[in-house]
Design a protein around this motif. Structure first.
Motif, PDB file in Angstrom:
ATOM      1  N   ALA A  77       0.831  -1.208   0.000  1.00 15.25           N
ATOM      2  CA  ALA A  77       0.000   0.000   0.000  1.00 15.25           C
ATOM      3  C   ALA A  77       0.862   1.252   0.000  1.00 15.25           C
ATOM      4  CB  ALA A  77      -0.924  -0.011   1.212  1.00 15.25           C
ATOM      5  N   VAL A  78       1.927   1.244   0.781  1.00 15.05           N
ATOM      6  CA  VAL A  78       2.851   2.387   0.817  1.00 15.05           C
ATOM      7  C   VAL A  78       3.468   2.596  -0.559  1.00 15.05           C
ATOM      8  CG1 VAL A  78       5.067   3.193   1.731  1.00 15.05           C
ATOM      9  CG2 VAL A  78       3.341   2.244   3.288  1.00 15.05           C
ATOM     10  N   ASP A  79       3.889   1.523  -1.176  1.00 13.43           N
ATOM     11  CA  ASP A  79       4.494   1.625  -2.509  1.00 13.43           C
ATOM     12  C   ASP A  79       3.491   2.161  -3.530  1.00 13.43           C
ATOM     13  OD1 ASP A  79       6.877   0.680  -1.467  1.00 13.43           O
ATOM     14  OD2 ASP A  79       6.565  -1.386  -2.167  1.00 13.43           O
ATOM     15  N   ALA A  80       2.236   1.727  -3.435  1.00  5.77           N
ATOM     16  CA  ALA A  80       1.203   2.195  -4.362  1.00  5.77           C
ATOM     17  C   ALA A  80       0.965   3.691  -4.192  1.00  5.77           C
ATOM     18  CB  ALA A  80      -0.090   1.415  -4.140  1.00  5.77           C
ATOM     19  N   VAL A  81       0.946   4.153  -2.941  1.00  8.59           N
ATOM     20  CA  VAL A  81       0.762   5.590  -2.685  1.00  8.59           C
ATOM     21  C   VAL A  81       1.948   6.373  -3.232  1.00  8.59           C
ATOM     22  CG1 VAL A  81       0.621   7.350  -0.871  1.00  8.59           C
ATOM     23  CG2 VAL A  81      -0.763   5.261  -0.710  1.00  8.59           C
ATOM     24  N   LYS A  82       3.150   5.872  -2.996  1.00 10.52           N
ATOM     25  CA  LYS A  82       4.347   6.554  -3.518  1.00 10.52           C
ATOM     26  C   LYS A  82       4.297   6.652  -5.040  1.00 10.52           C
ATOM     27  CE  LYS A  82       7.732   5.398   0.065  1.00 10.52           C
ATOM     28  NZ  LYS A  82       8.948   4.602   0.355  1.00 10.52           N
ATOM     29  N   ASP A  83       3.908   5.550  -5.691  1.00  9.13           N
ATOM     30  CA  ASP A  83       3.811   5.534  -7.143  1.00  9.13           C
ATOM     31  C   ASP A  83       2.773   6.542  -7.628  1.00  9.13           C
ATOM     32  OD1 ASP A  83       5.759   3.583  -7.285  1.00  9.13           O
ATOM     33  OD2 ASP A  83       4.336   1.929  -7.633  1.00  9.13           O
ATOM     34  N   ALA A  84       1.632   6.580  -6.938  1.00  6.97           N
ATOM     35  CA  ALA A  84       0.561   7.497  -7.325  1.00  6.97           C
ATOM     36  C   ALA A  84       1.011   8.940  -7.147  1.00  6.97           C
ATOM     37  CB  ALA A  84      -0.693   7.227  -6.495  1.00  6.97           C
TER      38      ALA A  84
END
Length: 65
Positions: free
Chosen positions: A54-61
């Motif tokens: 989830a953290v990685d997805a937020v960073k990517d977004a």
């Protein structure tokens, strides 16, 4: 073997059987506790991996914008 000796023998036998049964129950409880510990650790690892995802997805977004 007289009655007193026979009763003493049976009492000793019963004591030994009770101790063995107690040891078996302790072993079962120990195994159950170990299994529960491993399950909890596994669940914790899965939760950590999901959180990292989830953290990685937020960073990517955020980086895309």
């Amino acid at each position: 073997m007289n009655n007193t000796e026979s009763a003493s023998y049976r009492a000793g036998e019963a004591k030994g059987q009770a101790q063995e049964k107690g040891n078996q129950l302790i072993d079962k409880a120990s195994n159950a506790a170990q299994s529960a510990k491993e399950s909890i650790q596994n669940a914790g690892c899965q939760a950590q991996a999901k959180a990292q995802g989830a953290v990685d997805a937020v960073k990517d977004a955020v980086n895309k914008n």
